[in-house]
Motif scaffolding. Structure first.
Motif, mmCIF file in Angstrom:
data_model
loop_
_atom_site.group_PDB
_atom_site.id
_atom_site.type_symbol
_atom_site.label_atom_id
_atom_site.label_comp_id
_atom_site.label_asym_id
_atom_site.label_seq_id
_atom_site.Cartn_x
_atom_site.Cartn_y
_atom_site.Cartn_z
ATOM 1 N N LEU A 106 0.827 -1.194 0.000
ATOM 2 C CA LEU A 106 0.000 0.000 0.000
ATOM 3 C C LEU A 106 0.865 1.249 0.000
ATOM 4 C CD1 LEU A 106 -2.992 0.830 0.226
ATOM 5 C CD2 LEU A 106 -2.704 0.821 2.687
ATOM 6 N N LYS A 107 0.523 2.172 -0.877
ATOM 7 C CA LYS A 107 1.234 3.452 -0.917
ATOM 8 C C LYS A 107 0.287 4.603 -0.537
ATOM 9 C CE LYS A 107 4.915 1.999 -3.877
ATOM 10 N NZ LYS A 107 5.017 0.744 -3.291
ATOM 11 N N GLU A 108 -1.009 4.332 -0.590
ATOM 12 C CA GLU A 108 -1.996 5.350 -0.291
ATOM 13 C C GLU A 108 -2.274 5.417 1.217
ATOM 14 O OE1 GLU A 108 -3.015 3.552 -4.347
ATOM 15 O OE2 GLU A 108 -2.517 2.757 -2.400
ATOM 16 N N PHE A 109 -3.085 6.399 1.580
ATOM 17 C CA PHE A 109 -3.479 6.592 2.976
ATOM 18 C C PHE A 109 -4.174 5.341 3.494
ATOM 19 C CE2 PHE A 109 -6.742 7.605 6.077
ATOM 20 C CZ PHE A 109 -6.015 8.281 7.036
ATOM 21 N N TRP A 110 -3.881 4.980 4.740
ATOM 22 C CA TRP A 110 -4.511 3.834 5.399
ATOM 23 C C TRP A 110 -4.507 4.100 6.894
ATOM 24 C CZ3 TRP A 110 -2.560 0.451 9.093
ATOM 25 C CH2 TRP A 110 -3.316 -0.707 9.335
#
Length: 149
Positions: A128-132
């Motif tokens: 994952l590279k996006e906001f989490w």
């Protein structure tokens, strides 16, 4: 569910057959993941199952000591930074593995993935590279309320 079946176990309640992969996501996750990109990754890699993972690191606030069985010091690492990939609670499952889910029995996703590993299915990790954010605890929930307004 009449009783808690876990994330994987609850999927066994679905009656219809799928021709396409299904996306499963924990209810306490906030993310800006691009699901189309994730599904393309799963398909292009011919995965039987894909787990979304997130990079996590934490600083141990003390010196870490490695010992032998005789309590002799082997090494000292002062306040090391530990880096891991953690389960982000988002999965893609191909239809051909759904028959492995026990009917109406408790099964969490990590144990299902361990079963898939034992049976030599192809499992990939999507980093994952996006906001989490996992809002399953009070501090993270309060952070989400501040950040998502």
């Amino acid at each position: 569910e009449k009783e808690n079946l876990g994330t994987a176990g609850s999927i066994s309640l679905i009656k219809e057959n799928f021709e396409d992969p299904i996306i499963v996501m924990n209810a306490d996750v906030l993310t800006k993941i691009d699901f189309e990109k994730l599904l393309n990754f799963h398909t292009q890699n011919e995965s039987d199952a894909t787990m979304v993972v997130n990079h996590n690191e934490f600083q141990i606030p003390y010196g870490v000591i490695d010992l032998t069985n005789n309590n002799q010091i082997i090494s000292i690492s002062e306040k090391p930074l530990k880096k891991y990939y953690v389960n982000a609670g988002i999965y893609i499952l191909s239809p051909k593995i759904l028959h492995l889910l026990p009917k109406e029995k408790y099964l969490d996703m990590p144990n299902f993935f361990n079963l898939l590993l034992e049976k030599k299915y192809k499992i990939n990790a999507y980093v994952l590279k996006e906001f989490w954010l996992d809002v399953g605890n009070l501090n993270e929930f309060q952070k989400a309320q501040r950040d998502w307004q």
